[in-house]
Design a protein around this motif. Structure first.
Motif, PDB file in Angstrom:
ATOM      1  N   PRO A  13       0.827  -1.218   0.000  1.00 48.90           N
ATOM      2  CA  PRO A  13       0.000   0.000   0.000  1.00 48.90           C
ATOM      3  C   PRO A  13       0.861   1.268   0.000  1.00 48.90           C
ATOM      4  CG  PRO A  13       0.055  -0.966   2.194  1.00 48.90           C
ATOM      5  CD  PRO A  13       0.769  -1.931   1.283  1.00 48.90           C
ATOM      6  N   VAL A  14       0.262   2.350  -0.434  1.00 48.13           N
ATOM      7  CA  VAL A  14       0.941   3.648  -0.470  1.00 48.13           C
ATOM      8  C   VAL A  14       1.125   4.194   0.952  1.00 48.13           C
ATOM      9  CG1 VAL A  14       0.755   6.042  -1.270  1.00 48.13           C
ATOM     10  CG2 VAL A  14      -0.018   4.172  -2.736  1.00 48.13           C
ATOM     11  N   ARG A  15       2.322   4.694   1.244  1.00 47.22           N
ATOM     12  CA  ARG A  15       2.606   5.350   2.542  1.00 47.22           C
ATOM     13  C   ARG A  15       3.059   6.778   2.239  1.00 47.22           C
ATOM     14  NH1 ARG A  15       6.903   2.771   5.828  1.00 47.22           N
ATOM     15  NH2 ARG A  15       7.956   2.459   3.829  1.00 47.22           N
ATOM     16  N   TYR A  16       2.109   7.618   1.892  1.00 44.57           N
ATOM     17  CA  TYR A  16       2.452   8.924   1.352  1.00 44.57           C
ATOM     18  C   TYR A  16       3.234   9.793   2.338  1.00 44.57           C
ATOM     19  CZ  TYR A  16       2.053  12.784  -1.912  1.00 44.57           C
ATOM     20  OH  TYR A  16       2.352  13.782  -2.803  1.00 44.57           O
ATOM     21  N   GLU A  17       2.899   9.695   3.627  1.00 45.92           N
ATOM     22  CA  GLU A  17       3.618  10.502   4.621  1.00 45.92           C
ATOM     23  C   GLU A  17       5.102  10.156   4.643  1.00 45.92           C
ATOM     24  OE1 GLU A  17       2.886  13.136   6.603  1.00 45.92           O
ATOM     25  OE2 GLU A  17       1.072  13.204   5.379  1.00 45.92           O
ATOM     26  N   ARG A  18       5.399   8.883   4.490  1.00 41.09           N
ATOM     27  CA  ARG A  18       6.802   8.442   4.471  1.00 41.09           C
ATOM     28  C   ARG A  18       7.497   8.979   3.221  1.00 41.09           C
ATOM     29  NH1 ARG A  18      11.647   7.736   6.440  1.00 41.09           N
ATOM     30  NH2 ARG A  18      12.695   5.791   5.849  1.00 41.09           N
ATOM     31  N   LYS A  27       6.726  11.659   1.558  1.00 39.07           N
ATOM     32  CA  LYS A  27       6.894  13.109   1.735  1.00 39.07           C
ATOM     33  C   LYS A  27       8.096  13.407   2.633  1.00 39.07           C
ATOM     34  CE  LYS A  27       3.285  15.538   2.855  1.00 39.07           C
ATOM     35  NZ  LYS A  27       1.968  15.852   3.472  1.00 39.07           N
ATOM     36  N   GLU A  28       8.291  12.565   3.625  1.00 37.21           N
ATOM     37  CA  GLU A  28       9.425  12.748   4.541  1.00 37.21           C
ATOM     38  C   GLU A  28      10.752  12.653   3.785  1.00 37.21           C
ATOM     39  OE1 GLU A  28      11.336  10.384   8.383  1.00 37.21           O
ATOM     40  OE2 GLU A  28       9.245  10.066   7.856  1.00 37.21           O
ATOM     41  N   ILE A  29      10.898  11.612   2.955  1.00 39.88           N
ATOM     42  CA  ILE A  29      12.124  11.449   2.175  1.00 39.88           C
ATOM     43  C   ILE A  29      12.236  12.549   1.120  1.00 39.88           C
ATOM     44  CG2 ILE A  29      13.432   9.910   0.665  1.00 39.88           C
ATOM     45  CD1 ILE A  29      13.256   8.880   3.483  1.00 39.88           C
ATOM     46  N   SER A  30      11.110  12.931   0.519  1.00 44.13           N
ATOM     47  CA  SER A  30      11.106  14.000  -0.472  1.00 44.13           C
ATOM     48  C   SER A  30      11.644  15.300   0.122  1.00 44.13           C
ATOM     49  CB  SER A  30       9.688  14.215  -1.009  1.00 44.13           C
ATOM     50  OG  SER A  30       9.642  15.314  -1.890  1.00 44.13           O
ATOM     51  N   SER A  31      11.266  15.595   1.359  1.00 44.30           N
ATOM     52  CA  SER A  31      11.746  16.812   2.019  1.00 44.30           C
ATOM     53  C   SER A  31      13.261  16.796   2.160  1.00 44.30           C
ATOM     54  CB  SER A  31      11.094  16.956   3.399  1.00 44.30           C
ATOM     55  OG  SER A  31       9.713  17.171   3.283  1.00 44.30           O
ATOM     56  N   LEU A  63       8.286  19.773  -9.564  1.00 43.63           N
ATOM     57  CA  LEU A  63       7.255  19.314 -10.488  1.00 43.63           C
ATOM     58  C   LEU A  63       6.338  18.310  -9.814  1.00 43.63           C
ATOM     59  CD1 LEU A  63       9.406  18.810 -13.713  1.00 43.63           C
ATOM     60  CD2 LEU A  63       8.028  20.786 -13.091  1.00 43.63           C
ATOM     61  N   SER A  64       6.895  17.577  -8.865  1.00 49.14           N
ATOM     62  CA  SER A  64       6.132  16.584  -8.109  1.00 49.14           C
ATOM     63  C   SER A  64       6.946  16.247  -6.874  1.00 49.14           C
ATOM     64  CB  SER A  64       5.882  15.331  -8.956  1.00 49.14           C
ATOM     65  OG  SER A  64       7.102  14.674  -9.245  1.00 49.14           O
ATOM     66  N   ILE A  65       6.517  15.258  -6.139  1.00 47.11           N
ATOM     67  CA  ILE A  65       7.190  14.872  -4.905  1.00 47.11           C
ATOM     68  C   ILE A  65       8.607  14.350  -5.162  1.00 47.11           C
ATOM     69  CG2 ILE A  65       6.317  12.487  -4.938  1.00 47.11           C
ATOM     70  CD1 ILE A  65       5.895  12.721  -1.904  1.00 47.11           C
ATOM     71  N   ASP A  66       8.881  13.911  -6.404  1.00 47.78           N
ATOM     72  CA  ASP A  66      10.172  13.273  -6.692  1.00 47.78           C
ATOM     73  C   ASP A  66      10.857  13.810  -7.941  1.00 47.78           C
ATOM     74  OD1 ASP A  66       8.371  12.251  -8.510  1.00 47.78           O
ATOM     75  OD2 ASP A  66       9.081  10.191  -8.377  1.00 47.78           O
ATOM     76  N   GLU A  67      10.499  15.036  -8.350  1.00 47.25           N
ATOM     77  CA  GLU A  67      10.996  15.546  -9.628  1.00 47.25           C
ATOM     78  C   GLU A  67      11.083  17.065  -9.576  1.00 47.25           C
ATOM     79  OE1 GLU A  67       9.603  15.183 -14.325  1.00 47.25           O
ATOM     80  OE2 GLU A  67       8.268  14.523 -12.717  1.00 47.25           O
ATOM     81  N   ALA A  68      12.139  17.635 -10.160  1.00 50.91           N
ATOM     82  CA  ALA A  68      12.296  19.092 -10.121  1.00 50.91           C
ATOM     83  C   ALA A  68      13.267  19.577 -11.194  1.00 50.91           C
ATOM     84  CB  ALA A  68      12.795  19.536  -8.752  1.00 50.91           C
ATOM     85  N   TYR A  69      13.133  20.860 -11.519  1.00 52.54           N
ATOM     86  CA  TYR A  69      14.119  21.566 -12.337  1.00 52.54           C
ATOM     87  C   TYR A  69      14.961  22.460 -11.437  1.00 52.54           C
ATOM     88  CZ  TYR A  69      11.586  20.560 -16.722  1.00 52.54           C
ATOM     89  OH  TYR A  69      11.001  19.955 -17.797  1.00 52.54           O
ATOM     90  N   LEU A  70      16.242  22.626 -11.796  1.00 49.34           N
ATOM     91  CA  LEU A  70      17.118  23.594 -11.145  1.00 49.34           C
ATOM     92  C   LEU A  70      17.758  24.458 -12.222  1.00 49.34           C
ATOM     93  CD1 LEU A  70      17.351  20.719  -9.467  1.00 49.34           C
ATOM     94  CD2 LEU A  70      19.132  21.936  -8.233  1.00 49.34           C
ATOM     95  N   ASP A  71      17.788  25.765 -12.004  1.00 51.10           N
ATOM     96  CA  ASP A  71      18.523  26.662 -12.891  1.00 51.10           C
ATOM     97  C   ASP A  71      19.856  26.954 -12.221  1.00 51.10           C
ATOM     98  OD1 ASP A  71      19.609  28.767 -14.360  1.00 51.10           O
ATOM     99  OD2 ASP A  71      17.650  29.626 -14.805  1.00 51.10           O
ATOM    100  N   ILE A  72      20.947  26.459 -12.811  1.00 50.50           N
ATOM    101  CA  ILE A  72      22.274  26.626 -12.221  1.00 50.50           C
ATOM    102  C   ILE A  72      23.143  27.557 -13.074  1.00 50.50           C
ATOM    103  CG2 ILE A  72      22.237  24.412 -10.997  1.00 50.50           C
ATOM    104  CD1 ILE A  72      24.037  23.334 -13.335  1.00 50.50           C
ATOM    105  N   SER A  73      22.474  28.391 -13.884  1.00 53.05           N
ATOM    106  CA  SER A  73      23.201  29.276 -14.800  1.00 53.05           C
ATOM    107  C   SER A  73      24.161  30.206 -14.080  1.00 53.05           C
ATOM    108  CB  SER A  73      22.205  30.100 -15.627  1.00 53.05           C
ATOM    109  OG  SER A  73      21.270  29.274 -16.276  1.00 53.05           O
ATOM    110  N   ASN A  74      23.785  30.623 -12.868  1.00 52.73           N
ATOM    111  CA  ASN A  74      24.599  31.599 -12.136  1.00 52.73           C
ATOM    112  C   ASN A  74      25.652  30.966 -11.231  1.00 52.73           C
ATOM    113  OD1 ASN A  74      23.286  33.906 -13.168  1.00 52.73           O
ATOM    114  ND2 ASN A  74      21.568  33.541 -11.786  1.00 52.73           N
ATOM    115  N   ILE A  75      25.738  29.638 -11.241  1.00 53.26           N
ATOM    116  CA  ILE A  75      26.710  28.948 -10.389  1.00 53.26           C
ATOM    117  C   ILE A  75      27.995  28.716 -11.181  1.00 53.26           C
ATOM    118  CG2 ILE A  75      27.158  26.887  -9.004  1.00 53.26           C
ATOM    119  CD1 ILE A  75      24.183  26.644  -8.542  1.00 53.26           C
ATOM    120  N   GLU A  76      29.104  29.043 -10.577  1.00 47.85           N
ATOM    121  CA  GLU A  76      30.388  28.947 -11.280  1.00 47.85           C
ATOM    122  C   GLU A  76      30.838  27.511 -11.531  1.00 47.85           C
ATOM    123  OE1 GLU A  76      33.319  31.237  -9.270  1.00 47.85           O
ATOM    124  OE2 GLU A  76      32.317  33.153  -9.603  1.00 47.85           O
ATOM    125  N   ASP A  77      30.471  26.596 -10.630  1.00 47.64           N
ATOM    126  CA  ASP A  77      30.902  25.203 -10.780  1.00 47.64           C
ATOM    127  C   ASP A  77      30.352  24.592 -12.073  1.00 47.64           C
ATOM    128  OD1 ASP A  77      32.160  25.388  -8.341  1.00 47.64           O
ATOM    129  OD2 ASP A  77      30.469  24.559  -7.225  1.00 47.64           O
TER     130      ASP A  77
END
Length: 347
Positions: free
Chosen positions: A73-78, A80-84, A100-114
């Motif tokens: 079964p789904v344990r959404y609270e768990r 969310k805890e790992i997602s945080s 974008l969702s609990i497990d997916e995202a975009y990052l803009d790193i244009s201003n980071i020198e690395d």
């Protein structure tokens, strides 16, 4: 300035957490979702995917395709805890994060020198060390290509799509890989002999709107490597916070204060980037019996400076009952408004 966008996507996230919490499931066809006949699959392990099981599939069909599958079964609270925890890592890289969702995202790193590849490897390493899970990362000069790249070498993959590789690298791809082309459009196009991006490139411009409606122009550009969408962080923000699950349960207030100070620096940075100030601070804890608690304090004046957040956080922390060990701690600020004038420290 040349844009550099990262797309991160956890690998079979829910199923991976179930395997993490129950190692006996490792390497088995784990299917997370409704366990009743009328249920639906949320996600499944890669072992289950080999049988043709996928998300949104009715449970009864998944059972037919994978009769030896292990349904949990789904344990959404768990989750969310790992997602945080994962998003805390992402926000430690840059404040320009678009979930974008609990497990997916975009990052803009244009201003980071690395270098972007070094940043991607750092994200993967920290996620693995802090959660035990794997994440796939795509890097490119726009959102569409970064998302495409993150799916290239799954699981635990990393891929860069450079500008000089486009559109050649896209030509052999099946059209279903293009964001905006759904299942119905794919079947419709397959019916007239269009299977790959290379086939799609030959369609006249005016036919794109006929097939894809208002998204026709965007899809026409996408397959040519053009996508000017920004990483969005301007959504209405109601609160800004950070939290983490501790490696060991603790009830030492001095150690907990160190987390408050660390989170305060991140929150102050986020407030500054958004030109916001806060009036309420909340500390969230989860005790060793897995019960969550919150304690808040609302100030008379708005605050945003790191030293003010640390002081208010320390005051709230002292009001928390530490009779039980703490397994998770988080701090957030809310009751936000845009800064109109430079404010001095409250203290």
């Amino acid at each position: 300035m040349k844009r550099s966008i990262i797309h991160v996507d956890m690998d079979a996230f829910f199923a991976a957490i179930e395997e993490k919490d129950n190692p006996s499931l490792k390497g088995k066809p784990v299917i997370v979702g409704g366990t009743e006949e009328r249920g639906v699959v949320c996600t499944c392990s890669y072992e289950a995917r080999k049988f043709g099981v996928h998300s949104a599939m009715p449970t009864y069909i998944a059972k037919q395709k994978c009769p030896f599958g292990i349904f949990v079964p789904v344990r959404y609270e768990r989750y969310k805890e790992i997602s945080s925890q994962i998003f805390e890592i992402l926000f430690s890289i840059t404040d320009l994060v678009e979930p974008l969702s609990i497990d997916e995202a975009y990052l803009d790193i244009s201003n980071i020198e690395d270098e972007s590849l070094m940043i991607a490897k750092k994200i993967k390493k920290k996620v693995k060390e802090e959660t035990g899970l794997t994440i796939s990362v795509g890097i490119s000069y726009n959102k569409f290509l970064a998302k495409l790249a993150s799916d290239w070498n799954k699981p635990d993959g990393i891929k860069i799509i450079e500008e000089n590789e486009v559109p050649e690298i896209l030509l052999p791809l099946p059209i279903r890989k293009i964001y905006g082309i759904g299942e119905k459009s794919t079947k419709k196009l397959n019916g007239i002999g269009i299977y790959t991006v290379n086939d799609l490139m030959k369609i006249p411009t005016d036919l794109f709107e006929s097939y894809f409606g208002k998204y026709g122009h965007e899809i026409y550009n996408r397959i040519r490597g053009i996508d000017n969408r920004e990483v969005k962080i301007s959504r209405k923000v109601k609160s800004i916070g950070r939290e983490t699950t501790l490696k060991r349960d603790i009830n030492d207030i001095d150690k907990l204060q160190k987390y408050v100070e660390r989170f305060s620096k991140n929150i102050a940075y986020s407030l500054e980037k958004r030109n916001l100030a806060a009036k309420t601070l909340t500390i969230k804890t989860r005790t060793s019996d897995f019960i969550s608690h919150t304690k808040s304090k609302t100030m008379n004046e708005y605050f945003y400076k790191v030293e003010d957040i640390i002081i208010v956080g320390g005051q709230v922390l002292k009001e928390i009952d530490l009779n039980l060990d703490i397994r998770l701690i988080g701090i957030s600020v809310s009751n936000l408004k845009e800064k109109s004038l430079e404010q001095i420290s409250m203290f």
